[in-house]
Design a protein around this motif. Structure first.
Motif, mmCIF file in Angstrom:
data_model
loop_
_atom_site.group_PDB
_atom_site.id
_atom_site.type_symbol
_atom_site.label_atom_id
_atom_site.label_comp_id
_atom_site.label_asym_id
_atom_site.label_seq_id
_atom_site.Cartn_x
_atom_site.Cartn_y
_atom_site.Cartn_z
ATOM 1 N N GLY B 200 0.791 -1.225 0.000
ATOM 2 C CA GLY B 200 0.000 0.000 0.000
ATOM 3 C C GLY B 200 0.817 1.266 0.000
ATOM 4 N N SER B 201 2.135 1.142 -0.006
ATOM 5 C CA SER B 201 2.983 2.329 -0.061
ATOM 6 C C SER B 201 3.754 2.313 -1.367
ATOM 7 C CB SER B 201 3.965 2.344 1.106
ATOM 8 O OG SER B 201 3.267 2.435 2.306
ATOM 9 N N LYS B 202 4.179 3.495 -1.750
ATOM 10 C CA LYS B 202 4.966 3.599 -2.972
ATOM 11 C C LYS B 202 6.316 4.220 -2.610
ATOM 12 C CE LYS B 202 0.911 4.031 -5.911
ATOM 13 N NZ LYS B 202 -0.018 4.936 -6.575
ATOM 14 N N PRO B 203 7.229 3.383 -2.111
ATOM 15 C CA PRO B 203 8.508 3.957 -1.689
ATOM 16 C C PRO B 203 9.293 4.472 -2.886
ATOM 17 C CG PRO B 203 8.578 1.575 -1.546
ATOM 18 C CD PRO B 203 7.197 1.932 -1.949
ATOM 19 N N GLY B 204 9.674 5.711 -2.809
ATOM 20 C CA GLY B 204 10.425 6.317 -3.906
ATOM 21 C C GLY B 204 11.836 6.662 -3.467
ATOM 22 N N LEU B 205 12.353 7.724 -4.048
ATOM 23 C CA LEU B 205 13.717 8.137 -3.735
ATOM 24 C C LEU B 205 13.909 8.500 -2.261
ATOM 25 C CD1 LEU B 205 14.998 10.153 -6.808
ATOM 26 C CD2 LEU B 205 15.887 8.019 -5.885
ATOM 27 N N PRO B 206 12.958 9.217 -1.651
ATOM 28 C CA PRO B 206 13.153 9.526 -0.228
ATOM 29 C C PRO B 206 13.359 8.268 0.615
ATOM 30 C CG PRO B 206 11.379 10.836 -1.099
ATOM 31 C CD PRO B 206 11.761 9.874 -2.185
ATOM 32 N N PHE B 207 12.597 7.216 0.286
ATOM 33 C CA PHE B 207 12.742 5.961 1.038
ATOM 34 C C PHE B 207 14.170 5.434 0.918
ATOM 35 C CE2 PHE B 207 12.940 1.339 0.852
ATOM 36 C CZ PHE B 207 12.452 0.989 2.093
ATOM 37 N N GLN B 208 14.687 5.426 -0.312
ATOM 38 C CA GLN B 208 16.030 4.883 -0.520
ATOM 39 C C GLN B 208 17.084 5.782 0.121
ATOM 40 O OE1 GLN B 208 16.347 2.004 -1.313
ATOM 41 N NE2 GLN B 208 14.611 1.433 -2.592
ATOM 42 N N PHE B 209 16.869 7.087 0.045
ATOM 43 C CA PHE B 209 17.820 7.999 0.674
ATOM 44 C C PHE B 209 17.866 7.750 2.182
ATOM 45 C CE2 PHE B 209 18.460 11.937 3.062
ATOM 46 C CZ PHE B 209 19.760 12.219 2.684
ATOM 47 N N ILE B 210 16.682 7.654 2.779
ATOM 48 C CA ILE B 210 16.618 7.436 4.234
ATOM 49 C C ILE B 210 17.254 6.096 4.593
ATOM 50 C CG2 ILE B 210 15.039 7.098 6.173
ATOM 51 C CD1 ILE B 210 13.120 9.055 4.681
#
Lengths: 213, 429
Positions: B200-210
């Motif tokens: 249900g989430s769409k992890p994008g660049l912020p997710f990978q950065f974090i």
């Protein structure tokens, strides 16, 4: 016949912590299943958290303990023996249930169903129940060995100063390596007494605190 | 100190050494590594193993946690045995208690450095905790029990991963820490969370950065803590020691305190508001066609009511669907002011997404059930059916009672409406 009678000493605080850890699975089942204080999955978190602290405690005690009779040094032997015993009993119960219809898997299934959330008639619930029951029983039998001396009468627990195979190797390696447990093999005053009694009597138990002949 | 205390030096290979001795020695080295580090590593990683067993669907999620139960007695017994059998003072079993102390901090710092990310990217770092809590206990997401259970699960997993570093590596230097946390664990995290966990989430660049940011700090902490506790601590005076302990306690408590405070003060209330908003948005739309079947002296009309949109976004930016239980529909079909049939429909619960465990399949499934059809059946007389003009639309008046459910909120709800529907097909009976 002379009888040297000392009352068995109560569990020492360090043994007490070990016993406390070993009672956690039983406490989880009692609190989470039998008394239903919390749900079993929640109660099992006590086991999960303890699983992180327990090895650290064992490592700490074996590092600082100077008493080779301290149960923590023999935990692996106690656990293996307990697991063997529990496995034999479990197989016997399962065989009796299958062959003669004696007993049933109701407890296993009920326990497993509550823990796993799977239907009690399914194999996952049975597996979960068997694992939990085996763990509780193994920990309980191990506790008995910690409390009353290892071996469950098979060979008896070695008294302090009577070096076990593991203690011998520890002492050997400690001496050789200048390791932190270098003093572990040094017999305590109590241990020296126990050695002398142990050499006379094959039946020594309770950490050498009580001998009888 | 005897000669045997010296570290084992690599022995020069003799010219006459048989070639078969080399593989044998390699095999012995491997089995020694397995005995000294490999098995301990596996045992200590049982909380992570438990998670993976469930995520990879090897076993049901909660059955996976039996791995921790199996390791409960096996790990200390293994440590006790290795300590009695080993002659290598560098073996992790001899230092496990110290490693356990060191391992208390890297996973906590992993969350501490994600607190600023909450403000920068609105990334709710404790949202996966609730998923873990739900997976391990069955308590619903969005409540304290799942949050607390999940925080404990997360802590155990983080602790065991940190222990893994100290057990796996002989040298706890920065390079090894970066290899383990920043390269290996980060890559694993970058794969596991989007592919297996974040439904249900769409992890994008912020997710990978974090992800990489937090694991970088985790690596630094894993190197710094042993230095602090072994080298710096003995040189500190009483006051400095007190300050250090206080600082460590603050660091340790911070991510939990922040998450719990946010959950208590903001998350639960905001989540409830979001769900109430979704309750107000959802509606019932009648289908544009109805089917008539005549059996004996009864005419039966079948038509659909479409319930939706059910999708809403949670506080932690997860896309979910509203649930509806005990749905009861009543109504009537009219034409020209005359009642043609009485209608009813019921559904115990509408399909949800609980069984969709694959994040990849989640959004297509959500799209499918965002508007869910509820079957309605109407019954009237054949005389009334005979009088229906197929060119004139039927008027469908309906009312529905149901219980709407969100992550946190459950509320009774009523919907009603009037729609026009065409009778497109008649089947003679």
């Amino acid at each position: 016949m002379t009888t040297t009678s000392h009352l068995p000493a109560g569990p020492r605080p360090r043994t007490g912590v070990l016993l406390l850890f070993l009672q956690v699975p039983l406490a989880a089942v009692v609190g989470g299943y039998l008394l239903d204080v919390v749900s079993l999955p929640v109660a099992s978190f006590a086991v999960f958290v303890s699983s992180a602290a327990f090895p650290a405690w064992v490592s700490h005690r074996t590092a600082v303990s100077k008493d080779p009779s301290e149960p923590v040094h023999h935990l692996h032997r106690y656990a293996v023996l307990a697991l063997g015993l529990v496995t034999v009993c479990t197989v016997a119960v399962a065989a009796a249930s299958a062959v003669a219809g004696v007993g049933s898997s109701g407890l296993w299934r009920g326990l497993g169903a509550e823990l796993s959330g799977e239907p009690s008639s399914g194999s996952w619930a049975l597996l979960a129940g068997v694992v939990v029951c085996t763990l509780v029983a193994t920990c309980t039998v191990t506790s008995a060995q910690v409390l009353f001396g290892g071996g469950l009468g098979v060979g008896g627990r070695r008294s302090p100063g009577w070096p076990t195979a593991s203690a011998t190797s520890s002492t050997r390696s400690s001496a050789r390596l200048g390791h932190e447990r270098a003093t572990m093999g040094a017999p305590t005053a109590q241990g020296v007494v126990a050695v002398s009694t142990a050499s006379r009597s094959p039946r020594t138990w309770g950490g050498g605190a009580e001998t009888y002949s | 100190m005897s000669v045997q205390t010296l570290p084992e030096a690599p022995s020069p290979r003799l010219e006459s050494e048989p070639a078969t001795a080399r593989p044998a020695r390699r095999g012995a080295g491997l089995s020694r590594w397995v005995a000294e580090r490999g098995i301990l590593f596996l045992l200590l990683l049982s909380p992570v193993g438990a998670l993976f067993l469930g995520l990879l669907r090897v076993v049901p999620t909660r059955v996976g946690y039996l791995a921790i139960m199996l390791a409960f007695l096996a790990t200390p017994a293994w440590v006790a045995w290795r300590r009695s059998a080993s002659t290598d003072p560098t073996e992790p079993a001899f230092h496990l208690h110290r490693y356990a102390l060191y391992a208390l901090f890297p996973y906590v710092v992993f969350s501490v450095v994600r607190i600023p990310m909450f403000y920068l990217f609105d990334a709710v770092y404790w949202a996966p905790w609730q998923t873990f809590g739900f997976g391990s206990t069955g308590n619903p997401v969005g409540f304290w029990p799942s949050l607390i259970a999940g925080a404990t699960c997360y802590s155990l997993q983080g602790f065991s991963l940190s222990m893994g570093f100290f057990v796996l590596f002989k040298r706890h230097n920065l390079l090894n820490a970066l290899l383990y946390y920043f390269v290996f664990i980060s890559s694993l995290y970058a794969f596991v969370f989007p592919v297996l966990l974040l439904r249900g989430s769409k992890p994008g660049l912020p997710f990978q950065f974090i992800n990489y940011w937090a694991h970088f700090w985790m690596a630094l902490t894993a190197v710094a803590v042993p230095v602090l506790l072994r080298r710096i601590w003995p040189t500190l005076r009483a006051g400095a020691r007190s300050l250090t302990v206080a600082g460590l306690v603050v660091v340790w408590v911070a991510p939990y305190a922040f998450a719990f405070a946010q959950a208590h003060l903001w998350q639960f209330g905001t989540q409830a508001r979001l769900e109430r908003g979704a309750f107000q948005t959802v509606g019932l739309q009648a289908g544009s066609t109805a089917t008539l079947a005549v059996a004996g002296d009864q005419a039966r009309y079948s038509l659909d009511l479409v319930f939706g949109p059910r999708e809403y976004v949670t506080y932690s930016h997860a896309h979910k669907v509203l649930g509806a239980e005990d749905v009861s529909v009543s109504g009537s079909l009219l034409q020209g002011g005359n009642r043609v049939a009485l209608c009813s429909g019921a559904a115990r619960s509408l399909p949800g997404l609980a069984k969709v465990r694959d994040p990849e399949k989640y959004f297509p499934a959500l799209e499918r059930i965002n508007h869910t059809a509820i079957a309605v059946s109407c019954t009237g007389s054949t005389e009334a059916a005979d009088g229906i003009d197929p060119a004139t639309p039927l008027t469908f008046e309906y009312a529905a009672d149901m219980t709407l459910t969100g992550e946190r909120t459950t509320a009774p709800h009523q919907l009603s409406g009037v729609a026009e529907t065409m009778l497109t097909r008649s089947i003679g009976g």
